[in-house]
Write a protein that holds these residues in place. Structure first.
Motif, PDB file in Angstrom:
ATOM      1  N   UNK A 213       0.732   4.418  -2.629  1.00  0.00           N
ATOM      2  CA  UNK A 213       0.509   5.594  -1.789  1.00  0.00           C
ATOM      3  C   UNK A 213       1.866   6.178  -1.395  1.00  0.00           C
ATOM      4  N   UNK A 214       2.097   7.418  -1.824  1.00  0.00           N
ATOM      5  CA  UNK A 214       3.373   8.068  -1.543  1.00  0.00           C
ATOM      6  C   UNK A 214       3.361   8.718  -0.167  1.00  0.00           C
ATOM      7  N   UNK A 215       4.542   8.917   0.368  1.00  0.00           N
ATOM      8  CA  UNK A 215       4.659   9.572   1.669  1.00  0.00           C
ATOM      9  C   UNK A 215       4.169  11.017   1.584  1.00  0.00           C
ATOM     10  N   UNK A 216       4.425  11.768   0.491  1.00  0.00           N
ATOM     11  CA  UNK A 216       3.821  13.105   0.381  1.00  0.00           C
ATOM     12  C   UNK A 216       2.284  13.087   0.418  1.00  0.00           C
ATOM     13  N   UNK A 217       1.659  12.038  -0.111  1.00  0.00           N
ATOM     14  CA  UNK A 217       0.201  11.927  -0.030  1.00  0.00           C
ATOM     15  C   UNK A 217      -0.234  11.782   1.430  1.00  0.00           C
TER      16      UNK A 217
ATOM     17  N   UNK B 293       0.833  -1.211   0.000  1.00  0.00           N
ATOM     18  CA  UNK B 293       0.000   0.000   0.000  1.00  0.00           C
ATOM     19  C   UNK B 293       0.864   1.256   0.000  1.00  0.00           C
ATOM     20  N   UNK B 294       1.714   1.403   1.013  1.00  0.00           N
ATOM     21  CA  UNK B 294       2.602   2.565   1.076  1.00  0.00           C
ATOM     22  C   UNK B 294       3.835   2.323   0.209  1.00  0.00           C
TER      23      UNK B 294
ATOM     24  N   UNK C   1     -10.785   6.789  -6.775  1.00  0.00           N
ATOM     25  CA  UNK C   1     -10.881   7.395  -5.448  1.00  0.00           C
ATOM     26  C   UNK C   1      -9.735   8.343  -5.122  1.00  0.00           C
ATOM     27  N   UNK C   2      -8.614   8.241  -5.802  1.00  0.00           N
ATOM     28  CA  UNK C   2      -7.449   9.092  -5.507  1.00  0.00           C
ATOM     29  C   UNK C   2      -7.739  10.582  -5.600  1.00  0.00           C
ATOM     30  N   UNK C   3      -8.304  11.052  -6.711  1.00  0.00           N
ATOM     31  CA  UNK C   3      -8.580  12.488  -6.823  1.00  0.00           C
ATOM     32  C   UNK C   3      -9.577  12.970  -5.760  1.00  0.00           C
ATOM     33  N   UNK C   4     -10.554  12.157  -5.446  1.00  0.00           N
ATOM     34  CA  UNK C   4     -11.553  12.535  -4.425  1.00  0.00           C
ATOM     35  C   UNK C   4     -10.897  12.673  -3.061  1.00  0.00           C
ATOM     36  N   UNK C   5      -9.986  11.773  -2.743  1.00  0.00           N
ATOM     37  CA  UNK C   5      -9.390  11.766  -1.420  1.00  0.00           C
ATOM     38  C   UNK C   5      -8.151  12.650  -1.324  1.00  0.00           C
ATOM     39  N   UNK C   6      -7.265  12.543  -2.300  1.00  0.00           N
ATOM     40  CA  UNK C   6      -5.991  13.232  -2.220  1.00  0.00           C
ATOM     41  C   UNK C   6      -5.877  14.428  -3.162  1.00  0.00           C
ATOM     42  N   UNK C   7      -6.879  14.619  -4.019  1.00  0.00           N
ATOM     43  CA  UNK C   7      -6.835  15.746  -4.947  1.00  0.00           C
ATOM     44  C   UNK C   7      -5.796  15.576  -6.049  1.00  0.00           C
ATOM     45  N   UNK C   8      -5.364  14.355  -6.283  1.00  0.00           N
ATOM     46  CA  UNK C   8      -4.352  14.125  -7.334  1.00  0.00           C
ATOM     47  C   UNK C   8      -4.675  12.871  -8.107  1.00  0.00           C
TER      48      UNK C   8
ATOM     49  N   UNK D 286       0.361  15.037   3.234  1.00  0.00           N
ATOM     50  CA  UNK D 286      -0.658  16.008   2.825  1.00  0.00           C
ATOM     51  C   UNK D 286      -1.969  15.797   3.558  1.00  0.00           C
ATOM     52  N   UNK D 287      -2.354  14.542   3.737  1.00  0.00           N
ATOM     53  CA  UNK D 287      -3.574  14.234   4.491  1.00  0.00           C
ATOM     54  C   UNK D 287      -3.426  14.706   5.930  1.00  0.00           C
ATOM     55  N   UNK D 288      -2.291  14.432   6.536  1.00  0.00           N
ATOM     56  CA  UNK D 288      -2.023  14.870   7.911  1.00  0.00           C
ATOM     57  C   UNK D 288      -2.030  16.404   7.979  1.00  0.00           C
ATOM     58  N   UNK D 289      -1.444  17.047   6.980  1.00  0.00           N
ATOM     59  CA  UNK D 289      -1.397  18.507   6.923  1.00  0.00           C
ATOM     60  C   UNK D 289      -2.767  19.156   6.798  1.00  0.00           C
ATOM     61  N   UNK D 290      -3.720  18.440   6.228  1.00  0.00           N
ATOM     62  CA  UNK D 290      -5.100  18.951   6.121  1.00  0.00           C
ATOM     63  C   UNK D 290      -5.871  18.767   7.417  1.00  0.00           C
ATOM     64  N   UNK D 291      -5.206  18.197   8.417  1.00  0.00           N
ATOM     65  CA  UNK D 291      -5.869  18.000   9.702  1.00  0.00           C
ATOM     66  C   UNK D 291      -6.605  16.688   9.820  1.00  0.00           C
ATOM     67  N   UNK D 292      -6.407  15.792   8.876  1.00  0.00           N
ATOM     68  CA  UNK D 292      -7.065  14.502   8.928  1.00  0.00           C
ATOM     69  C   UNK D 292      -6.417  13.633   9.997  1.00  0.00           C
TER      70      UNK D 292
END
Length: 118
Positions: free
Chosen positions: A22-26, A12-13, A111-118, A29-35
Motif C-alpha cells: 500500500x503506497x502513501x499516494x493510495x 502493509x504500508x 480488491x485494489x481496483x474496487x477500493x483504490x481504482x488502480x 487518495x483515500x483521504x482526499x476522497x473524504x474517506x
C-alpha cells in the motif's frame, strides 16, 4: 456514503518494516476522497501518530490492533475495511465487523481496483 479504511503498518504500508504494497499516494487518495482513514497496528499509538505526522497525513484514528471494534463504534460508515498482512489482522478485523483485505499482490488484484481504482 462514508467508507472507512484501517491500515496495518508493518507488511502493509510501503513505509512499514517490512514494506508492504500500500503506497502513501493510495492512502492520501483515500483521504482526499473524504474517506475515514487511520491505522490499527501493534505499534504504539505514539509511533503511529508520529508516522502520520511525518507523512503529512492527518488520520481520523490511531489504535492498537485489538481496539478496532472501538473504531467501528466511533464512526458511522457504509463500509469498513481493514488492510493487513497477517492472520492476526484478519482475526481482529473480522471480530470487529470489518471486511479484511489481505495486503499481498494476488489478493490486491481482486480488491485494489474496487477500493483504490488502480
Amino acid at each position: 456514503m462514508i467508507t472507512l479504511v484501517s491500515f496495518d503498518i508493518d507488511g502493509t504500508l510501503e513505509v512499514g518494516d517490512p514494506p508492504g504494497i500500500i503506497t502513501i499516494p493510495m492512502v492520501a487518495g483515500a483521504k482526499g476522497r473524504g474517506w475515514v482513514i487511520g491505522s490499527c497496528s501493534d505499534r504504539p499509538v505514539s509511533f503511529q501518530r508520529a508516522l502520520w505526522e511525518r507523512l503529512a497525513i492527518i488520520p481520523d484514528f490511531t489504535v492498537l490492533k485489538h481496539r478496532l471494534a472501538d473504531v467501528k463504534a466511533r464512526f458511522t460508515a457504509h463500509a469498513y475495511y481493514h488492510i493487513g498482512d497477517t492472520d492476526v489482522d484478519d482475526h481482529f478485523a473480522t471480530r470487529a465487523g470489518f471486511e479484511f483485505l489481505r495486503a499481498e499482490a494476488a489478493a490486491h488484484a481482486s480488491w485494489g481496483p474496487r477500493l483504490f481504482g488502480a
